[in-house]
Each structure stands twice: as structure tokens, then as C-alpha cells.
Design a protein around this motif. Structure first.
Motif, short mmCIF file in Angstrom:
data_model
loop_
_atom_site.label_atom_id
_atom_site.label_comp_id
_atom_site.label_asym_id
_atom_site.label_seq_id
_atom_site.Cartn_x
_atom_site.Cartn_y
_atom_site.Cartn_z
N ASP A 175 0.84 -1.19 0.00
CA ASP A 175 0.00 0.00 0.00
C ASP A 175 0.88 1.25 0.00
O ASP A 175 1.46 1.62 1.00
N GLU A 176 1.03 1.88 -1.16
CA GLU A 176 1.87 3.06 -1.37
C GLU A 176 3.26 2.87 -0.75
O GLU A 176 3.67 3.63 0.13
N PRO A 177 4.03 1.89 -1.22
CA PRO A 177 5.33 1.60 -0.61
C PRO A 177 6.37 2.70 -0.82
O PRO A 177 7.38 2.72 -0.11
N LEU A 178 6.15 3.62 -1.78
CA LEU A 178 7.16 4.63 -2.09
C LEU A 178 6.89 5.98 -1.45
O LEU A 178 7.72 6.89 -1.55
N ALA A 179 5.74 6.13 -0.79
CA ALA A 179 5.28 7.45 -0.35
C ALA A 179 6.28 8.19 0.54
O ALA A 179 6.44 9.40 0.43
N ASN A 180 6.98 7.47 1.43
CA ASN A 180 7.87 8.14 2.38
C ASN A 180 9.35 7.91 2.09
O ASN A 180 10.20 8.14 2.95
N LEU A 181 9.65 7.48 0.85
CA LEU A 181 11.04 7.15 0.51
C LEU A 181 11.62 8.14 -0.48
O LEU A 181 10.92 8.65 -1.35
N ASP A 182 12.94 8.41 -0.33
CA ASP A 182 13.60 9.25 -1.33
C ASP A 182 13.72 8.46 -2.63
O ASP A 182 13.53 7.24 -2.66
N PRO A 183 14.00 9.14 -3.77
CA PRO A 183 13.95 8.47 -5.08
C PRO A 183 14.81 7.22 -5.20
O PRO A 183 14.36 6.19 -5.70
N ALA A 184 16.07 7.28 -4.74
CA ALA A 184 16.96 6.13 -4.88
C ALA A 184 16.53 4.98 -3.99
O ALA A 184 16.58 3.81 -4.39
N THR A 185 16.07 5.28 -2.76
CA THR A 185 15.60 4.23 -1.86
C THR A 185 14.33 3.60 -2.42
O THR A 185 14.11 2.38 -2.32
N GLY A 186 13.48 4.41 -3.05
CA GLY A 186 12.28 3.90 -3.70
C GLY A 186 12.63 2.94 -4.83
O GLY A 186 11.99 1.89 -5.00
N LYS A 187 13.68 3.28 -5.58
CA LYS A 187 14.14 2.41 -6.67
C LYS A 187 14.61 1.07 -6.12
O LYS A 187 14.31 0.01 -6.67
N THR A 188 15.32 1.12 -4.99
CA THR A 188 15.79 -0.10 -4.34
C THR A 188 14.61 -0.94 -3.85
O THR A 188 14.63 -2.18 -3.95
N ALA A 189 13.57 -0.27 -3.34
CA ALA A 189 12.37 -0.98 -2.86
C ALA A 189 11.69 -1.72 -4.02
O ALA A 189 11.27 -2.87 -3.87
N ILE A 190 11.58 -1.06 -5.17
CA ILE A 190 10.97 -1.70 -6.34
C ILE A 190 11.82 -2.88 -6.81
O ILE A 190 11.30 -3.93 -7.21
N ASP A 191 13.14 -2.74 -6.73
CA ASP A 191 14.05 -3.85 -7.06
C ASP A 191 13.80 -5.05 -6.15
O ASP A 191 13.77 -6.19 -6.60
N VAL A 339 16.94 19.37 -1.61
CA VAL A 339 16.81 17.93 -1.78
C VAL A 339 18.01 17.19 -1.19
O VAL A 339 19.05 17.78 -0.92
N GLY A 340 17.83 15.88 -1.00
CA GLY A 340 18.90 15.03 -0.46
C GLY A 340 18.31 13.83 0.23
O GLY A 340 17.09 13.65 0.28
N THR A 341 19.17 12.99 0.79
CA THR A 341 18.72 11.76 1.44
C THR A 341 17.93 12.07 2.71
O THR A 341 18.02 13.17 3.27
N MET A 495 11.28 24.71 -0.87
CA MET A 495 10.56 23.46 -0.67
C MET A 495 11.54 22.32 -0.42
O MET A 495 12.43 22.07 -1.23
N ILE A 496 11.36 21.66 0.75
CA ILE A 496 12.10 20.43 1.02
C ILE A 496 11.29 19.31 0.37
O ILE A 496 10.11 19.14 0.67
N THR A 497 11.91 18.57 -0.54
CA THR A 497 11.12 17.59 -1.30
C THR A 497 11.94 16.38 -1.74
O THR A 497 13.15 16.47 -1.89
N HIS A 498 11.22 15.24 -1.91
CA HIS A 498 11.78 14.06 -2.54
C HIS A 498 11.25 13.91 -3.96
O HIS A 498 11.63 12.97 -4.66
N ASP A 499 10.37 14.81 -4.36
CA ASP A 499 9.65 14.67 -5.63
C ASP A 499 10.48 15.30 -6.76
O ASP A 499 10.58 16.52 -6.88
#
Length: 573
Positions: A175-191, A339-341, A495-499
């Protein structure tokens, strides 16, 4: 893999409808959907479409936690769910929630993973062996004695993932596994999801807003939900060719939009469901032709520096340095992304700027004047801060009183307060709700209330932490266009963002923080086409950059900039 049609249906909705007892109308209408053994299916839809309710029906939260009226049939692994209890369902469907913190039970990673085994009275030796094996599957085998709450966002999600894998469930629901993750960590989660799907032959269902990020790896089908109904059920290649995502408030992948700008009429044969499968030869000529066309550049206006940091340092303890020698300049009227980790120091930087904590070295300058010695109240007259979660900011039951609070605390006359509150409510599109209780608002509307409560202070600088987190494309665009209009009225916005989409499309200037140090300070396009900075800061180079490379375009950065200029021109028109 064997064709899905030749396998058993492990999830089968037939003429299924559901209405919460608290709602006047059904949330789900006449759902017919089959998901076969070993499939990976992505469910997308705008906020309020019913996709989360679908997930709740699968894992038993409906009807065991959320009560309502069920019509029709839902079978899991051939058995009618209305004849199953939640314990039986939990042995078939394992759920990984958006908020991993809400899923933790144990005091250590090992205890948390072992929870289901303890409930099943598994012997200690077998339990330890199983926990170690499953923890190794998700690359957490060396952290079994760590507290879950000391982990990074990506590690927390891995622990939650292990906690459902340990039960050897048939179906994995994310259920929305990427919502709270930064882009690279989200990529790792999908992997990770992809690896477990392929190696352990699980059936995987993913509910997610970030379509492009999920399509980084293969999915069998995309199910599009709107207003409680399934409006499309297609393979990814078919979905991109159908050109229907935008009509239902779902952002299509940026590379797909770029192909359309280049005049490509997408068909299923283009295989545009994933960038990795795209038929390059079929689209290359059109993209190269579009790239060669000149586009008038918008004129840049020279502006004064409004906020500057010089050799800024901050540490909570002597052993824990958070900000180290940070330098930057922000111009008046800019819209800037920070932006950042996770844990890089972005939010701490915002706290230092607002005066919530005091810098240990260096200085901050506003309009060229040193801000040292200014109180939080003095700074709040020029700098306002909006937190990510509006529920953590709101403290009054009524909307008008919440927006007026800051002015009342500063002793402003009631006649002046009324005038300024009305103006802020109008700007934020909240005038019809001025006499409403805050509790009656949606999450996005509450976010607007918190912005209005800052706007009444007439700030020169507005800082927002993750302004679009968890928003679908429609609400994301609504918030960002609103912020853009504020910016155009003269408010400088940070804006502090992961988007990364937000960063590219709306902010011309980006500051990158990594381990408390500034490692990038340039245009958003330059940052998101710099592979070294992206890797260090857990960002992800944009798919537009990857598309340009695949097409053999020498100036990939120029290609991305052209796309953004084209996008902004289209928005203006």
C-alpha cells in the motif's frame, strides 16, 4: 513465466460492491477483477477513487476493522472471504503498509520479524533459522538486534516486508510503498519487490501514486480505478498507448510525455510501458527532429539576494554534526527545492533559518543583514514554515480561528485580523469553508489551512516540508499551481522535497544536501542530469535524461531543459 491465463485466479472479484456504514453512497461499484497466481499487478487511481478500499477488502480490514455493506463475491485462493476470519486471510495476504512505523511490534528487528512465528508457537531453533533466512532475503540479516525505530525509511520498509514474508503468504499487498522514501531508496524498494516476485513466485499487488517509479521494473497489468469503478485493466504498453491516464488524474511517465511532444503516436508496438523496453528505432527520428527545433528562451530577470548562508554549522551534540560549512544565496522571488537523502540535514537547515535552533558557526543574512540575535517571533514576521503533516500544526477547532492565531498572538487589532484572514482564505480557496470545523476538511484542504495561517503573517519567505507528499497528480498540480501563484505575487518559496517531478517542473534552483554538506547548487535540470550528485544524494536522474542518452543525443541536459521550457510554455497557454 507461464501465461497468467493458464494459472489459477488467486484473487477474484465478481459484481463486488462495498459501502461504508458512515457513507451515503458505495465506495466500490460492481467490481469484476481477476488476478492470477504469480502476477504482479499495479493498481492506480486518484485520491478517493477506491483503490485503498480495494486493498482493505483483500487483507481483511474490510469488514473486520472498517464496517459496511458487502454485495457480490470476493474469493481469495478459491475461498469466499465472507466465510474467512481475519486470521485465515492474514495467512494468505501479507500487507506492507505505507507507514512502516505503524506496523512495528517488536523491540528489535529480529523480534519484529519473528512475531507471526511466535503466534504460531514455532520452536525456538526453527524460528531463529526462519527469521535469519527471511532477513537475509531482504538484506537485513546483519541488523537483527537493532531497534526498528533507529533504521532509515528504506530499512524500516524491509523489516515490514520480512514480517509478512516470514509467514510464507501467497499474496503480497503493498500500500503506497514509495510514499515516504527518497527516489533512490524507492528504486531499491521496487528492485526488492521484483526480486522476491521472481525468485519466490509470489502474487504481488501494488497500490501506488508514483506510476513511473513502479514501472522501473516489469508489471503484468495496470488496473486503473476511478469513482469506485475499474475504468481500465491493461498491460503497461497498452496503457501508455491508450492515452487515458491524464484524463483520470494520473501522471504518465515523463519520457512518455516527451515522446508525445515529439509527435510520436504511441501504439502498443512501441512497447512504451517501460523505458527499458521502448522500441528506440521506431521513435528516434521524431525525437531527434524535435530536439533540433529551437525554442525561444524565457528572459531571466536579475534579482537581489534575499537570504544567504555563510559557512553555516550546526550540531545537536559534539559528536553529531548535522550541518557543515553550508553556503548558498537565494534570490528574491525564487522558488527553490532543497533535496537530499533522509537524514541529510534538510529539515535542520529549515529550523536554523527559522531560528528554532541556533547555528553553532557561520551566519545567516536576510537582505544583507546578519540575523544573529533575532528571536523566533522576530523571524516569523519575515519567514514562515509549513510542516509536512498539517495535523501536527493545527491547534484550533475552527478554520477561521486557526488562520487568525498567529495574528492574535502578535496583538494585531481584530479589524485588521478579519481583513487579513479573509484575504488569506480567498488566496487559498478556503472562503466557502471559513466557518467550518477543521475536522470536516480533507488532508489537502488542511494543508491549505496551514499555508493560509502562515500567509496572514505576510512572510517574505515561505518554507514548505514535502508539500505534495501522498497527493495524487490532480491534487499535486492544484497545490503546486497555487504555490506558483503565491511565488509570482512576490513570496520567495523554499521546498524540502523528494519529488523529482516537482523539482524539475516548478523550481529553477536546487540545493542538494548530503551528510550535512552542500554538494550541489545549480538549476534543477543540471542537478537531475548529474549522475555523480544523484548517486551521492540518493536522487535519481530523470527518465528524460535516460531517454536522451538512449536516443544518442549529445546534449542530454539541453534536451531535459527543452522539455521543461516546453512544459512551462504549455502550462502558461
Amino acid at each position: 513465466m507461464e501465461e497468467a491465463g493458464k494459472k489459477n485466479a488467486v484473487i477474484e472479484f465478481k459484481h463486488f460492491s462495498f459501502q461504508y456504514f458512515s457513507q451515503a453512497e458505495p465506495t466500490l461499484h460492481d467490481i469484476d477483477l481477476k488476478i492470477h497466481e504469480g502476477e504482479k499487478v499495479l493498481i492506480v487511481g486518484p485520491s478517493g477513487s477506491g483503490k485503498s478500499t480495494l486493498g482493505h477488502c483483500l487483507n481483511g480490514l474490510i469488514p473486520f476493522s472498517y464496517h459496511g455493506k458487502v454485495e457480490g463475491s470476493l474469493k481469495i485462493c478459491g475461498k469466499e472471504t465472507q466465510e474467512m476470519n481475519i486470521f485465515e486471510l492474514s495467512k494468505r495476504v501479507g500487507t506492507v503498509l505505507q507507514d512502516a512505523d505503524g506496523q512495528f511490534i517488536g523491540l528489535t528487528v529480529g523480534e519484529d520479524i519473528a512475531f507471526a512465528l511466535e503466534n504460531d508457537l514455532v520452536a525456538q531453533d526453527e524460528m531463529k533459522e526462519t527469521v535469519q533466512r527471511v532477513a537475509d532475503m531482504v538484506d537485513m540479516g546483519t541488523l537483527l538486534k537493532s531497534s526498528p525505530f533507529e533504521l532509515s525509511g528504506g530499512q524500516k520498509q524491509r523489516v515490514a516486508f520480512a514480517g509478512v514474508l516470514v509467514d510464507d503468504v501467497d499474496i503480497l499487498l503493498f500500500d503506497e510503498p514509495l510514499a515516504n522514501l527518497d527516489p533512490a531508496t524507492g528504486k531499491t524498494a521496487i528492485d526488492l519487490i521484483d526480486r522476491v516476485w521472481k525468485e519466490y513466485h509470489k502474487t504481488v499487488v501494488i497500490i501506488e501514486h508514483r506510476l513511473e517509479d513502479v514501472l522501473y521494473r516489469e508489471v503484468d497489468r495496470i488496473v486503473l480505478v476511478n469513482a469506485g469503478r475499474i475504468v481500465a485493466d491493461m498491460k503497461p504498453d497498452e496503457m501508455m498507448a491508450a492515452d487515458i491516464l491524464g484524463k483520470y488524474g494520473i501522471r504518465e511517465p515523463l519520457y512518455v510525455t516527451a515522446l508525445k511532444y515529439a509527435g510520436v503516436k504511441l501504439t502498443e508496438a512501441h512497447r512504451a510501458g517501460r523505458l527499458a523496453t521502448l522500441d528506440i528505432s521506431a521513435v528516434q527520428d521524431a525525437v531527434l527532429k524535435w530536439d533540433s527545433e529551437t525554442l525561444a528562451k524565457p528572459e531571466k530577470e536579475e534579482r537581489q539576494t534575499i537570504l544567504a548562508a555563510e559557512h553555516l554549522d550546526f550540531q545537536y551534540t559534539k559528536k553529531r554534526r548535522i550541518l557543515q560549512d553550508v553556503n548558498f544565496e537565494i534570490r528574491e522571488g525564487e522558488m527553490v527545492s532543497i533535496v537530499g537523502t533522509n537524514g541529510a540535514g534538510k529539515s535542520t537547515l529549515a529550523k536554523v533559518i527559522c531560528g528554532f535552533v541556533k547555528e553553532d558557526g557561520g551566519r545567516l543574512l536576510y537582505g544583507g543583514e546578519d540575523m544573529k540575535g533575532q528571536t523566533i517571533r522576530e523571524r516569523s514576521r519575515i519567514i514562515s514554515y509549513v510542516m509536512q503533516n498539517p495535523n501536527q500544526m493545527i491547534c484550533k477547532p475552527m478554520i477561521y480561528d486557526e488562520v487568525a492565531l498567529g495574528l492574535r498572538l502578535n496583538g494585531v487589532a481584530e479589524e485588521e485580523i478579519e481583513k487579513r484572514v479573509e484575504q488569506a482564505l480567498k488566496i487559498c480557496g478556503l472562503t466557502p469553508f471559513r466557518k467550518w470545523p477543521v475536522s470536516a476538511l480533507s488532508y489537502g484542504q488542511k494543508k491549505r489551512v496551514t499555508i493560509a495561517s502562515m500567509l496572514v503573517m505576510n512572510p517574505k519567505i515561505l518554507i514548505l516540508d514535502e508539500p505534495t507528499a501522498g497527493q495524487d497528480y490532480h491534487h499535486y498540480t492544484e497545490i503546486m499551481e497555487f504555490l506558483k501563484s503565491l511565488n509570482e505575487s512576490g513570496v520567495t518559496i523554499l521546498m524540502i522535497t523528494h519529488d523529482m517531478h516537482l523539482m524539475l517542473e516548478y523550481t529553477s534552483h536546487a540545493i542538494v544536501i548530503c551528510d550535512g554538506k552542500k554538494i550541489g547548487d545549480a538549476s534543477a535540470v543540471e542537478i537531475l542530469t548529474n549522475e555523480e550528485i544523484a548517486a551521492r544524494a540518493n536522487l535519481k536522474v530523470t527518465s528524460l535524461y535516460e531517454l536522451a542518452k538512449l536516443m544518442g543525443i549529445g546534449d542530454a541536459q539541453g534536451f531535459v531543459q527543452k522539455f521543461i521550457d516546453y512544459e512551462r510554455r504549455n502550462m502558461r497557454s
